[in-house]
Design a protein around this motif. Structure first.
Motif, PDB file in Angstrom:
ATOM      1  N   ARG A 136     -10.529   1.696  -4.766  1.00 41.99           N
ATOM      2  CA  ARG A 136     -10.239   0.278  -5.012  1.00 41.99           C
ATOM      3  C   ARG A 136     -11.528  -0.541  -5.050  1.00 41.99           C
ATOM      4  O   ARG A 136     -11.698  -1.429  -5.885  1.00 41.99           O
ATOM      5  CB  ARG A 136      -9.304  -0.216  -3.913  1.00 41.99           C
ATOM      6  N   HIS A 137     -12.459  -0.230  -4.144  1.00 34.09           N
ATOM      7  CA  HIS A 137     -13.737  -0.940  -4.120  1.00 34.09           C
ATOM      8  C   HIS A 137     -14.536  -0.682  -5.397  1.00 34.09           C
ATOM      9  O   HIS A 137     -15.135  -1.600  -5.964  1.00 34.09           O
ATOM     10  CB  HIS A 137     -14.542  -0.517  -2.893  1.00 34.09           C
ATOM     11  N   SER A 190      -1.212  -3.310  -7.392  1.00 36.20           N
ATOM     12  CA  SER A 190      -2.551  -3.816  -7.663  1.00 36.20           C
ATOM     13  C   SER A 190      -2.611  -5.285  -7.253  1.00 36.20           C
ATOM     14  O   SER A 190      -1.576  -5.928  -7.025  1.00 36.20           O
ATOM     15  CB  SER A 190      -2.882  -3.694  -9.156  1.00 36.20           C
ATOM     16  N   TYR A 246      -7.042  -2.452  -9.633  1.00 39.63           N
ATOM     17  CA  TYR A 246      -6.740  -1.111  -9.136  1.00 39.63           C
ATOM     18  C   TYR A 246      -5.349  -1.074  -8.512  1.00 39.63           C
ATOM     19  O   TYR A 246      -5.068  -1.801  -7.558  1.00 39.63           O
ATOM     20  CB  TYR A 246      -7.782  -0.653  -8.108  1.00 39.63           C
ATOM     21  N   ARG A 247      -4.487  -0.219  -9.050  1.00 38.86           N
ATOM     22  CA  ARG A 247      -3.142  -0.085  -8.495  1.00 38.86           C
ATOM     23  C   ARG A 247      -3.145   1.039  -7.473  1.00 38.86           C
ATOM     24  O   ARG A 247      -3.462   2.192  -7.787  1.00 38.86           O
ATOM     25  CB  ARG A 247      -2.099   0.183  -9.582  1.00 38.86           C
ATOM     26  N   LEU A 248      -2.802   0.679  -6.241  1.00 39.19           N
ATOM     27  CA  LEU A 248      -2.745   1.663  -5.169  1.00 39.19           C
ATOM     28  C   LEU A 248      -1.659   2.693  -5.449  1.00 39.19           C
ATOM     29  O   LEU A 248      -0.597   2.368  -5.983  1.00 39.19           O
ATOM     30  CB  LEU A 248      -2.456   0.955  -3.843  1.00 39.19           C
ATOM     31  N   HIS A 259     -10.723  -4.865  -6.897  1.00 40.37           N
ATOM     32  CA  HIS A 259      -9.538  -5.154  -6.085  1.00 40.37           C
ATOM     33  C   HIS A 259      -8.401  -5.759  -6.899  1.00 40.37           C
ATOM     34  O   HIS A 259      -7.246  -5.672  -6.490  1.00 40.37           O
ATOM     35  CB  HIS A 259      -9.910  -6.118  -4.949  1.00 40.37           C
ATOM     36  N   GLN A 281      -8.245   5.807  -1.059  1.00 45.14           N
ATOM     37  CA  GLN A 281      -7.709   4.673  -1.817  1.00 45.14           C
ATOM     38  C   GLN A 281      -8.614   3.451  -1.690  1.00 45.14           C
ATOM     39  O   GLN A 281      -8.886   2.754  -2.677  1.00 45.14           O
ATOM     40  CB  GLN A 281      -6.305   4.332  -1.314  1.00 45.14           C
ATOM     41  N   LYS A 282      -9.094   3.185  -0.486  1.00 46.44           N
ATOM     42  CA  LYS A 282      -9.967   2.023  -0.275  1.00 46.44           C
ATOM     43  C   LYS A 282     -11.267   2.158  -1.050  1.00 46.44           C
ATOM     44  O   LYS A 282     -11.769   1.182  -1.624  1.00 46.44           O
ATOM     45  CB  LYS A 282     -10.248   1.844   1.219  1.00 46.44           C
ATOM     46  N   TRP A 305       0.825  -1.211   0.000  1.00 44.59           N
ATOM     47  CA  TRP A 305       0.000   0.000   0.000  1.00 44.59           C
ATOM     48  C   TRP A 305       0.858   1.259   0.000  1.00 44.59           C
ATOM     49  O   TRP A 305       0.348   2.363   0.214  1.00 44.59           O
ATOM     50  CB  TRP A 305      -0.919   0.006   1.220  1.00 44.59           C
TER      51      TRP A 305
END
Length: 215
Positions: free
Chosen positions: A107-108, A122, A115-117, A112, A103-104, A91
């Protein structure tokens, strides 16, 4: 020859009960809680019953919570390897609490897997590294006569799900429908007659949109 891979999630960590811990402690350094240590000791008793003194090779995420979980299991092994490819999804470095929630949410909404944090990985990136680990592990089991037939992998929830996704060629839609196992819960993968089998399915928070299942 029967080959087993036991996948185990680490015990409860500080980050699981205090999300702000990620703002002051690097993810890799987060310790187990007292409850997490109790979980690891209890799981050790269950694993020893399962293993029945058979030789075991252990591959462990180098994160503090995974290494401490392994130590508390009290399971004797003939080979012990710190394996960075089994680490948690990255992360980034110390996390800003507001940015973490953004970010969460992204991503949702995005998914999941793909999605690259920001400053991190990712799910697809994790999938690539666990695939590399599995390929190398299978080669060792097949070609190294000193490698035990039983392997213990101490890792993280998402990493466990992706290891199974690669092993069983699950769809991305199915992977994204699965929940992480509870802390110090394990799954057993067994190779018999050329086919891998999973002892228990993962819990699902929804049906897979493509209608695929874990069987």
């Amino acid at each position: 020859m029967s080959v087993r891979i036991i996948l185990l999630r680490h015990g409860e960590s500080l980050g699981n009960v205090d999300e702000l811990a990620y703002c002051r402690i690097p993810d890799h350094a987060l310790p187990l809680t007292a409850r997490g240590e109790e979980q690891a000791r209890a799981e050790g008793s269950r694993l020893r019953d399962l293993l029945r003194d058979r030789p075991v090779a252990a591959y462990i995420s180098p994160y503090v919570r995974a290494m401490r979980t392994f130590e508390l299991l009290g399971v004797p092994v003939v080979r012990r390897v710190q394996e960075p490819r089994l680490r948690e999804q990255d992360w980034g470095n110390l996390q800003d609490p507001v940015g973490q929630q953004v970010q969460k949410q992204k991503r949702h909404e995005f998914g999941h897997f793909f999605y690259r944090l920001e400053h991190g990985e990712s799910g697809a990136d994790v999938d690539d590294r666990v695939a590399s680990f599995l390929t190398e592990l299978e080669a060792r089991i097949r070609h190294d006569p000193t490698h035990p037939d039983t392997t213990l992998v101490v890792s993280h929830g998402l990493t466990m799900r992706l290891l199974c996704r690669r092993m069983f060629s699950w769809s991305i839609e199915l992977f994204e429908s699965l929940s992480n196992p509870p802390h110090c819960d394990h799954r057993v993968l067994t190779l018999e007659h050329g086919r891998w089998r999973l002892d228990r399915p993962f819990a699902q928070w929804r049906d897979s949109p493509d209608a695929t299942t874990q069987t």
